[in-house]
Design an enzyme around this catalytic site. Structure first.
Site, short mmCIF file in Angstrom:
data_model
loop_
_atom_site.label_atom_id
_atom_site.label_comp_id
_atom_site.label_asym_id
_atom_site.label_seq_id
_atom_site.Cartn_x
_atom_site.Cartn_y
_atom_site.Cartn_z
N SER A 1 -68.28 -14.90 -47.65
CA SER A 1 -67.65 -16.08 -47.04
C SER A 1 -67.96 -16.24 -45.56
CB SER A 1 -66.13 -16.02 -47.23
OG SER A 1 -65.58 -14.94 -46.48
N ARG A 2 -68.65 -15.25 -44.95
CA ARG A 2 -68.91 -15.36 -43.51
C ARG A 2 -70.13 -14.53 -43.11
NH1 ARG A 2 -64.31 -11.98 -40.34
NH2 ARG A 2 -65.76 -12.37 -38.65
N ASN B 1 -72.52 -6.54 -49.78
CA ASN B 1 -72.51 -6.87 -48.35
C ASN B 1 -71.15 -6.66 -47.70
OD1 ASN B 1 -73.40 -8.52 -45.85
ND2 ASN B 1 -71.68 -9.69 -46.66
N TYR C 1 -67.92 4.83 -39.99
CA TYR C 1 -68.81 3.74 -40.41
C TYR C 1 -70.20 4.29 -40.74
CZ TYR C 1 -71.37 -0.73 -39.97
OH TYR C 1 -72.15 -1.83 -40.20
N ALA D 1 -70.15 6.14 -44.07
CA ALA D 1 -70.11 5.23 -45.22
C ALA D 1 -71.47 4.58 -45.45
CB ALA D 1 -69.05 4.16 -45.01
N LYS D 2 -72.09 4.12 -44.36
CA LYS D 2 -73.37 3.41 -44.49
C LYS D 2 -74.51 4.37 -44.86
CE LYS D 2 -72.09 -0.84 -43.65
NZ LYS D 2 -72.16 -1.87 -44.71
N ILE E 1 -77.42 -8.05 -35.34
CA ILE E 1 -77.64 -9.41 -35.83
C ILE E 1 -76.60 -10.32 -35.18
CG2 ILE E 1 -77.74 -10.87 -37.90
CD1 ILE E 1 -79.88 -8.64 -37.90
#
Length: 247
Positions: A14-15, A90, A155, A158-159, A188
């Site tokens: 949604s974003r 995502n 983070y 997890a990634k 980004i």
């Protein structure tokens, strides 16, 4: 409803990067399932945009960290629109903290959404893809999962976990013509990077050989390639979209 278009599911659609991926896959001829966890209005706005441009899709609201919801909603969507041919994991959160100040609940939330959520969604589409004897699974990881970053240990964990998970899935499902790859975006331009100060942006850009921030379209273009038959012999790979920040 989708005239038998192949179905693509994009979590966190949604974003930001997710919304651009949704729009690109709709342009590529997919019927796109737009996953969101709470903001239905924002997801509806993305759906309105792709329908106005002649694409097709539908909303698919569920919490990726809730395995029962994941199974139920993905199965229901498949019955309605057809099996998922492309999965783009995502959805993600980042809760920054130095390790000694990292709260248990923040660690759990990060792992639940960024890692376990991707595992739940991948597991849920696997049966559909195995029956179809084809599929493309695309994980949106991060350059931080490759290089690490102070204040982002949860983070990064997890990634990085997504990378090992995806390589295992690629080996497990390759004989069924199901491919699994990882995209690792660098910095980004999104709402999140928009909140950075000019000084912070300048410091980041000094680490990027190309000298500018990436656009969400740069990630979506690679998703489009990995979703297509043009990448039919590519699986188990980690592909950076980072301007040379990490090599």
């Amino acid at each position: 409803m989708n005239s038998q278009k192949p179905v693509a599911l994009v979590t966190g659609g949604s974003r930001g990067i997710g919304a651009t991926i949704v729009q690109r896959l709709a342009r590529d001829g997919f019927h796109v399932l737009i996953n969101y966890s709470s903001n239905e209005a924002r997801a509806q706005a993305v759906l309105d945009q792709i329908q106005a441009a002649g694409g097709s899709g539908e909303l698919c609201g569920f919490d990726v960290s809730n395995s029962a919801q994941v199974d139920e909603k993905i199965e229901a969507a498949a019955k309605k629109s057809g099996p998922v041919a492309v999965l783009v994991n995502n959805a993600g959160v980042t809760i920054d903290a130095l390790l000694m100040r990292l709260k248990d609940e923040d660690l759990e939330k990060t792992l639940d959404i960024d890692l376990k959520g991707a595992i739940y969604c991948t597991r849920a589409v696997t049966r559909q893809m195995m029956r179809a004897r084809q599929g493309s699974i695309i994980q949106i990881s991060s350059v931080i999962g490759e290089m690490g970053n102070a204040g982002q240990s949860a983070y990064a964990a997890a990634k990085a976990g997504l990378i090992g998970f995806t390589k295992s899935v690629a080996k497990e499902l390759g004989s069924r013509n199901i491919r699994a790859n990882v995209i690792t975006p660098g910095y980004i331009a999104t709402d999140m990077t928009g909140a950075l100060t000019e000084a912070q942006k300048e410091a980041i850009l000094r680490t990027v050989p190309l000298g500018y921030l990436g656009e969400t379209e740069d990630v979506a273009a690679l998703v489009s390639f990995l979703a297509s038959n043009q990448s039919r012999y590519i699986t188990g790979q980690v592909i950076g979209v980072n301007g040379g920040m990490y090599m």
